[in-house]
Design a protein around this motif. Structure first.
Motif, short mmCIF file in Angstrom:
data_model
loop_
_atom_site.label_atom_id
_atom_site.label_comp_id
_atom_site.label_asym_id
_atom_site.label_seq_id
_atom_site.Cartn_x
_atom_site.Cartn_y
_atom_site.Cartn_z
N GLU A 2 0.81 -1.21 0.00
CA GLU A 2 0.00 0.00 0.00
C GLU A 2 0.85 1.27 0.00
O GLU A 2 0.51 2.25 -0.66
CB GLU A 2 -0.93 0.01 1.21
N ASN A 3 1.96 1.24 0.71
CA ASN A 3 2.76 2.45 0.84
C ASN A 3 3.94 2.51 -0.12
O ASN A 3 4.65 3.50 -0.15
CB ASN A 3 3.25 2.60 2.27
N ASP A 4 4.16 1.46 -0.89
CA ASP A 4 5.27 1.45 -1.82
C ASP A 4 4.77 1.31 -3.26
O ASP A 4 4.78 2.26 -4.03
CB ASP A 4 6.24 0.31 -1.47
N TYR A 27 -14.76 7.82 -11.63
CA TYR A 27 -14.86 6.46 -11.11
C TYR A 27 -13.48 5.95 -10.69
O TYR A 27 -13.29 5.46 -9.59
CB TYR A 27 -15.48 5.56 -12.18
N ALA A 28 -12.53 6.08 -11.58
CA ALA A 28 -11.20 5.54 -11.32
C ALA A 28 -10.39 6.38 -10.35
O ALA A 28 -9.47 5.87 -9.72
CB ALA A 28 -10.44 5.40 -12.64
N GLU A 29 -10.73 7.63 -10.19
CA GLU A 29 -9.97 8.48 -9.26
C GLU A 29 -10.08 8.00 -7.82
O GLU A 29 -9.20 8.27 -7.01
CB GLU A 29 -10.41 9.93 -9.38
N ARG A 30 -11.12 7.25 -7.50
CA ARG A 30 -11.23 6.68 -6.15
C ARG A 30 -10.04 5.78 -5.86
O ARG A 30 -9.64 5.64 -4.71
CB ARG A 30 -12.53 5.91 -5.99
N TRP A 31 -9.50 5.17 -6.89
CA TRP A 31 -8.36 4.27 -6.69
C TRP A 31 -7.12 5.02 -6.24
O TRP A 31 -6.24 4.45 -5.63
CB TRP A 31 -8.05 3.51 -7.97
N THR A 33 -7.00 7.30 -4.05
CA THR A 33 -7.08 7.64 -2.63
C THR A 33 -7.42 6.44 -1.75
O THR A 33 -7.36 6.55 -0.54
CB THR A 33 -8.14 8.74 -2.39
N SER A 34 -7.79 5.32 -2.36
CA SER A 34 -8.21 4.17 -1.56
C SER A 34 -7.63 2.88 -2.11
O SER A 34 -8.03 2.40 -3.18
CB SER A 34 -9.73 4.07 -1.53
N PHE A 35 -6.71 2.32 -1.35
CA PHE A 35 -6.13 1.03 -1.69
C PHE A 35 -7.21 -0.04 -1.72
O PHE A 35 -7.24 -0.89 -2.60
CB PHE A 35 -5.04 0.71 -0.66
N GLU A 36 -8.13 0.02 -0.76
CA GLU A 36 -9.22 -0.96 -0.70
C GLU A 36 -10.12 -0.86 -1.93
O GLU A 36 -10.58 -1.88 -2.44
CB GLU A 36 -10.04 -0.77 0.58
N ALA A 37 -10.38 0.36 -2.40
CA ALA A 37 -11.21 0.53 -3.59
C ALA A 37 -10.53 -0.08 -4.81
O ALA A 37 -11.18 -0.71 -5.65
CB ALA A 37 -11.52 2.01 -3.84
N LEU A 38 -9.23 0.09 -4.91
CA LEU A 38 -8.48 -0.48 -6.03
C LEU A 38 -8.56 -2.00 -5.99
O LEU A 38 -8.91 -2.64 -6.99
CB LEU A 38 -7.02 -0.03 -5.98
N LEU A 39 -8.26 -2.60 -4.85
CA LEU A 39 -8.26 -4.05 -4.75
C LEU A 39 -9.67 -4.63 -4.79
O LEU A 39 -9.85 -5.78 -5.19
CB LEU A 39 -7.55 -4.50 -3.47
N GLY A 40 -10.65 -3.85 -4.41
CA GLY A 40 -12.03 -4.32 -4.42
C GLY A 40 -12.67 -4.28 -5.79
O GLY A 40 -13.77 -4.79 -5.97
N HIS A 42 -12.40 -5.43 -9.70
CA HIS A 42 -11.69 -6.42 -10.53
C HIS A 42 -10.85 -5.78 -11.62
O HIS A 42 -9.73 -6.22 -11.88
CB HIS A 42 -12.67 -7.42 -11.15
N VAL A 43 -11.36 -4.75 -12.23
CA VAL A 43 -10.60 -4.07 -13.29
C VAL A 43 -9.39 -3.37 -12.69
O VAL A 43 -8.27 -3.47 -13.20
CB VAL A 43 -11.50 -3.08 -14.06
N GLY A 44 -9.60 -2.67 -11.59
CA GLY A 44 -8.48 -2.00 -10.92
C GLY A 44 -7.43 -2.99 -10.46
O GLY A 44 -6.23 -2.77 -10.63
N ARG A 45 -7.89 -4.10 -9.88
CA ARG A 45 -6.95 -5.12 -9.41
C ARG A 45 -6.17 -5.71 -10.57
O ARG A 45 -4.98 -5.97 -10.46
CB ARG A 45 -7.69 -6.22 -8.66
N HIS A 46 -6.83 -5.91 -11.71
CA HIS A 46 -6.14 -6.43 -12.89
C HIS A 46 -5.00 -5.50 -13.32
O HIS A 46 -3.88 -5.95 -13.57
CB HIS A 46 -7.13 -6.61 -14.05
N HIS A 47 -5.28 -4.23 -13.37
CA HIS A 47 -4.25 -3.29 -13.81
C HIS A 47 -3.17 -3.11 -12.75
O HIS A 47 -2.00 -2.92 -13.09
CB HIS A 47 -4.88 -1.96 -14.23
N PHE A 48 -3.54 -3.22 -11.50
CA PHE A 48 -2.53 -3.17 -10.44
C PHE A 48 -1.63 -4.40 -10.55
O PHE A 48 -0.41 -4.31 -10.39
CB PHE A 48 -3.22 -3.11 -9.07
#
Length: 136
Positions: A2-4, A27-31, A33-40, A42-48
């Motif tokens: 989360e911090n790196d 929609y994507a800007e939430r990612w 500011t929120s690690f949980e939103a990114l991992l929660g 599926h599309v965000g998690r895929h790109h991460f």
């Protein structure tokens, strides 16, 4: 993570291009500011995951996903014990192909609890905390 890796991902070309082309920016800007939103998501998690793969750190996300699945099992069940052993062998055993690096004491506690069959949903809490805070 989360911090790196997370802040580095937010600044990456991959992420910025993705924002511009596929999702409404709000929609994507939430990612950002929120690690949980990114991992929660599926599309965000895929790109991460793609980003982590590029910096050779994908095993951290795979471990996180395995622990989420582990926590979703019936607490203190034989299946949960088996899943715990699998996580240990896949991600925490020294020399494993997907080894997640943890302080020795954290790994040792997990190994002991699995050997004693003292497994519940909290088994990997300290390990996850360490992975999420890696890079502090």
């Amino acid at each position: 993570m989360e911090n790196d890796q997370f802040p580095r991902f937010r600044r990456s070309e991959l992420y910025l291009n993705f924002l511009e082309k596929l999702l409404p920016r709000s929609y994507a800007e939430r990612w950002t500011t929120s690690f949980e939103a990114l991992l929660g998501n599926h599309v965000g998690r895929h790109h991460f995951r793609l980003f982590l793969r590029g910096i050779h750190a994908e095993e951290n996300l795979r471990f996180w996903e395995a622990v989420v699945e582990f926590r979703g099992m019936k607490n203190k069940s034989a299946a949960q014990l088996t899943a715990g052993k699998s996580c240990l062998n896949t991600f925490l055993a020294e020399g494993a192909n997907n080894e997640v690096f943890l302080p020795f004491g954290v790994r040792q506690v997990i190994e002991r609890k699995i050997q004693e069959k003292d497994v519940d949903i909290t088994l990997f809490d300290e390990a996850i905390k360490h992975v999420e805070q890696a890079g502090d």
